[in-house]
Design a protein around this motif. Structure first.
Motif, PDB file in Angstrom:
ATOM      1  N   GLN A 151      37.630  37.573  36.851  1.00 56.52           N
ATOM      2  CA  GLN A 151      37.636  37.046  38.216  1.00 56.52           C
ATOM      3  C   GLN A 151      37.487  38.167  39.258  1.00 56.52           C
ATOM      4  O   GLN A 151      37.292  37.907  40.438  1.00 56.52           O
ATOM      5  N   LEU A 152      37.586  39.414  38.790  1.00 56.68           N
ATOM      6  CA  LEU A 152      37.516  40.552  39.703  1.00 56.68           C
ATOM      7  C   LEU A 152      36.112  41.159  39.702  1.00 56.68           C
ATOM      8  O   LEU A 152      35.336  40.976  38.769  1.00 56.68           O
ATOM      9  N   ASN A 158      34.987  49.073  37.540  1.00 56.88           N
ATOM     10  CA  ASN A 158      34.368  50.137  36.749  1.00 56.88           C
ATOM     11  C   ASN A 158      34.870  51.523  37.107  1.00 56.88           C
ATOM     12  O   ASN A 158      35.022  52.385  36.240  1.00 56.88           O
ATOM     13  N   TYR A 159      35.121  51.753  38.392  1.00 54.13           N
ATOM     14  CA  TYR A 159      35.567  53.088  38.796  1.00 54.13           C
ATOM     15  C   TYR A 159      36.905  53.434  38.141  1.00 54.13           C
ATOM     16  O   TYR A 159      37.130  54.569  37.709  1.00 54.13           O
ATOM     17  N   ALA A 361      45.928  40.186  44.281  1.00 52.46           N
ATOM     18  CA  ALA A 361      44.572  39.879  43.789  1.00 52.46           C
ATOM     19  C   ALA A 361      44.183  38.423  43.978  1.00 52.46           C
ATOM     20  O   ALA A 361      43.023  38.060  43.761  1.00 52.46           O
ATOM     21  N   ASP A 362      45.112  37.596  44.403  1.00 54.39           N
ATOM     22  CA  ASP A 362      44.832  36.183  44.629  1.00 54.39           C
ATOM     23  C   ASP A 362      43.744  36.020  45.705  1.00 54.39           C
ATOM     24  O   ASP A 362      43.740  36.768  46.693  1.00 54.39           O
ATOM     25  N   ILE A 378      38.555  42.299  46.212  1.00 53.60           N
ATOM     26  CA  ILE A 378      38.339  42.687  44.813  1.00 53.60           C
ATOM     27  C   ILE A 378      38.154  41.445  43.947  1.00 53.60           C
ATOM     28  O   ILE A 378      37.743  41.544  42.800  1.00 53.60           O
ATOM     29  N   THR A 379      38.466  40.275  44.508  1.00 50.62           N
ATOM     30  CA  THR A 379      38.391  39.007  43.781  1.00 50.62           C
ATOM     31  C   THR A 379      37.172  38.207  44.239  1.00 50.62           C
ATOM     32  O   THR A 379      36.994  37.965  45.434  1.00 50.62           O
TER      33      THR A 379
END
Length: 467
Positions: A151-152, A158-159, A361-362, A378-379
């Motif tokens: 979901q992200l 990746n970083y 992160a929601d 981020i999501t």
């Protein structure tokens, strides 16, 4: 039980790695392996954080961050919302100054338990944090909780991945874009809806945009920009897969990608189509807002401020970070910071920190964070939130940033370099750029000298961490 690690290893690498004398932008490797691990105890971590409360009353999680001003207010709102959403964990957010200041305070707290449970660290501190052996990798909680990271955003994750493992959770994320004055483009006979995309096009446009009292462009002397120019050419900044297939041992700053970039940059200074305003990005922002320069580079996190500063004066256009016309496939590297869970705190505190990380992160929280700060969500599902849709309507320029992130080709170049002495390397890069723009050295000569010094510092760091 999550075990605290010996701090002897940390005390060896801190004096070297903590020589951080600059403020970062809004920007480990395969050699890291199990470096930051403690014994798995994230098993059974509850989705809501209820299991974090192992004692009577809520578990207290101290969160150190480096978000001041309006950004700090946004952090405080997220913390207050989390605390109000459940009764098992109470997060206390503590502003610790700049990223550098915060890390130095972490260093000072390592001999005691006075430090945080959770700390925000800038992206170039990643290698150091893994080598410190003072963290519990986020991957442990992800695996135990069967948390769905699909979901992200992949290009953000990746970083912070090393050997496919997440050591921290991304929090505030940005990348650089080209900002330009659409009104000046029209006046110069340039298409205001077609920003220059290559080095050659930027140089040509800058000449047409230059006249008395107005320069075509100005880029701040900022190491982060050089790192991004490398990635956008599909070029690695360090050997050994940018320090990701194994520990980096050599800087590749003086490679063709670096020389080509600095030669192009200096060429615009020489023909007076570009103004050199030094190292502070705030100075280029002010000059851009005043109409003194027609193009500049800055973080996506600056977009709202830049557009607001130009309001009523001119229309701001945005474009992808430029690259040479013959560049290989690449893209941009994420900048910003991520959140780390410290392993010298109780299992209950660490699980409480994980519960807070999941809350952040929601989609709803990410929508709020994005709209109020300018950082990327981020999501992925945050883009479906009405708040974000309305914001994109108000600031259509941000679509450029989103598209650039999504169109970035995932490879070792765009994943970003990792090294324990990154802050010093960035400063040395800025020194080399400065020497070239001021006419003191040729591009290849300046970059060779900086690369040699960076390589020596990497060797010293690697030797210290091996003890």
């Amino acid at each position: 039980m999550l075990q605290s690690k010996s701090k002897k290893h940390l005390s060896l690498i801190l004096p070297l790695a903590m020589t951080m004398t600059f403020t970062a932008a809004c920007g480990g490797n395969s050699g890291g392996g199990a470096a930051g691990e403690s014994k798995p105890a994230a098993a059974g971590a509850a989705e809501s954080g209820k299991e974090a409360a192992k004692t009577e009353g809520p578990v207290k999680v101290v969160y150190w961050h480096a978000m001041g001003g309006e950004l700090g207010k946004a952090v405080d709102k997220l913390v207050a919302d989390f605390n109000a959403s459940q009764k098992d964990v109470v997060v206390e957010a503590v502003f610790q100054g700049t990223y550098d200041e915060s890390l130095n305070k972490l260093k000072a707290s390592m001999d005691s338990k006075s430090g945080p449970t959770l700390i925000q660290v800038y992206e170039i501190g990643s290698r150091f944090m893994i080598d410190s052996k003072a963290i519990t990798p986020i991957q442990q909680f992800i695996d135990a909780d069967k948390y769905d990271i699909s979901q992200l955003e992949e290009n953000i994750l990746n970083y912070y991945k090393v050997d496919g493992k997440l050591y921290s959770m991304p929090f505030n994320t940005s990348n650089p874009i080209l900002y330009y004055n659409k009104d000046l483009f029209k006046a110069a006979g340039l298409d205001p809806e077609k920003p220059p995309a290559t080095y050659e096009e930027v140089a040509e446009a800058a000449k047409k945009l230059t006249k008395d009292g107005q320069a075509g462009a100005s880029f701040a002397i900022y190491g982060w920009f050089m790192e991004q120019f490398f990635a956008n050419q599909g070029a690695e900044l360090l050997n050994n897969g940018n320090g990701r297939t194994s520990l980096a041992t050599e800087s590749l700053l003086a490679s063709d990608a670096g020389v080509k970039t600095l030669t192009w940059w200096k060429g615009m200074i020489d023909d007076k189509s570009m103004m050199n305003l030094g190292r502070k990005t705030d100075d280029t922002k002010k000059a851009f807002a005043a109409g003194q320069i027609a193009m500049t580079l800055d973080s996506t996190a600056s977009l709202r401020g830049i557009v607001s500063a130009a309001e009523g004066k001119f229309e701001v256009g945005t474009g992808f970070l430029p690259k040479p016309s013959d560049a290989k496939e690449g893209g941009v590297i994420v900048g910003g910071a991520s959140n780390y869970i410290m392993n010298n705190k109780s299992e209950a505190e660490q699980k409480g920190a994980w519960a807070f990380i999941k809350f952040l992160a929601d989609p709803k929280q990410q929508a709020y964070w994005h709209v109020n700060t300018g950082y990327f969500p981020i999501t992925k599902k945050a883009y479906d939130e009405q708040l974000v849709k309305d914001n994109l309507t108000k600031y259509p320029q941000f679509k450029t940033a989103v598209d650039q992130l999504h169109q970035t080709k995932a490879n070792l170049a765009t994943q970003g370099a990792v090294m324990g002495i990154f802050p010093q390397a960035r400063q040395l890069t800025e020194g080399a750029i400065e020497e070239v723009l001021n006419g003191k050295k040729a591009p290849k000569e300046a970059l060779d000298a900086a690369a040699k010094e960076i390589t020596a510092k990497i060797a010293e760091y690697n030797k210290t961490t091996a003890k």
